[in-house]
Design an enzyme around this catalytic site. Structure first.
Site, PDB file in Angstrom:
ATOM      1  N   THR A 178       0.850  -1.173   0.025  1.00 20.56           N
ATOM      2  CA  THR A 178      -0.062   0.155  -0.022  1.00 20.56           C
ATOM      3  C   THR A 178       0.876   1.318   0.035  1.00 20.56           C
ATOM      4  O   THR A 178       2.086   1.077   0.427  1.00 20.56           O
ATOM      5  CB  THR A 178      -0.924  -0.016   1.221  1.00 20.56           C
ATOM      6  OG1 THR A 178      -0.151   0.007   2.322  1.00 20.56           O
ATOM      7  CG2 THR A 178      -1.862  -0.997   1.101  1.00 20.56           C
ATOM      8  N   THR A 185       1.640   4.353   1.681  1.00 13.77           N
ATOM      9  CA  THR A 185       2.471   5.007   2.944  1.00 13.77           C
ATOM     10  C   THR A 185       3.221   3.611   3.210  1.00 13.77           C
ATOM     11  O   THR A 185       4.418   3.765   3.469  1.00 13.77           O
ATOM     12  CB  THR A 185       1.371   5.439   4.054  1.00 13.77           C
ATOM     13  OG1 THR A 185       0.875   6.340   3.358  1.00 13.77           O
ATOM     14  CG2 THR A 185       2.295   5.931   4.993  1.00 13.77           C
ATOM     15  N   CYS A 186       2.800   2.571   3.413  1.00 13.64           N
ATOM     16  CA  CYS A 186       3.528   1.473   3.925  1.00 13.64           C
ATOM     17  C   CYS A 186       4.692   1.089   3.216  1.00 13.64           C
ATOM     18  O   CYS A 186       6.004   0.756   3.466  1.00 13.64           O
ATOM     19  CB  CYS A 186       2.595   0.168   4.104  1.00 13.64           C
ATOM     20  SG  CYS A 186       1.063   0.495   4.939  1.00 13.64           S
ATOM     21  N   SER A 187       4.638   1.197   1.650  1.00 15.08           N
ATOM     22  CA  SER A 187       5.747   0.868   1.010  1.00 15.08           C
ATOM     23  C   SER A 187       6.500   2.084   0.613  1.00 15.08           C
ATOM     24  O   SER A 187       7.841   1.708   0.275  1.00 15.08           O
ATOM     25  CB  SER A 187       5.059   0.398  -0.618  1.00 15.08           C
ATOM     26  OG  SER A 187       4.491  -0.753  -0.350  1.00 15.08           O
TER      27      SER A 187
END
Length: 158
Positions: free
Chosen positions: A46, A48-50
């Site tokens: 996703t 922000t996560c990546s």
């Protein structure tokens, strides 16, 4: 209610990718006798996560471990295949990519979020904790962004 500082992490069986496919691992195994940094994300791959959360831990893994941390664990409500692929795509060799496919761990620590309205199901909240021999010694949750749960926040807390 969310797990609190001073409480023991529940012993839940989850999965990591092994050389022959998904392997079972318990949180008891992960945390027993060790100082562990855990960070949770709503979903692998996703935005922000990546783009920010996982990369911050990849870049700072050596500094975190230099402060006495035995392992860094990233968990998400994804299967072991997805977590493994995300770890490889992110050069996260120093991070244990822990698959919480059924949100069992997120539920047990009281840190889920309901994203069924957007067809994403039950997910983990974005949080980070420091666990010492199975006991939470530090915990932060980010409602938005990742200021409280970033690698830099962990480094400041250690």
């Amino acid at each position: 209610m969310a797990i609190q500082v001073g409480e023991r992490v529940p012993n839940i069986e989850l999965q990591v990718m092994g050389s022959n496919g998904p392997e079972k691992i318990s949180t008891g195994e992960l945390f027993a006798g060790k100082k562990v940094v855990v960070f949770a994300v709503p979903g692998a791959f996703t935005p922000t996560c990546s783009a920010a959360h996982l990369p911050g831990f990849v870049v700072n893994a050596d500094q975190i471990k230099a402060k006495g941390v035995d392992s860094i664990v990233c968990t998400s409500v994804n299967d072991a295949f997805v977590m493994d692929a995300w770890g490889k795509a992110s050069n996260a060799e120093e991070i244990v990519m822990l698959a919480d496919g059924l949100a069992e761990f997120a539920t047990a620590v009281g840190l889920t979020q309901d994203r069924t309205a957007t067809k994403m199901g039950i997910r983990s909240q974005r949080y980070a904790m420091i666990v010492d021999d199975g006991v939470v010694t530090w915990l932060e949750v980010d409602e938005k962004g990742l200021e409280k749960t970033s690698a830099e926040a962990i480094l400041a807390a250690l």
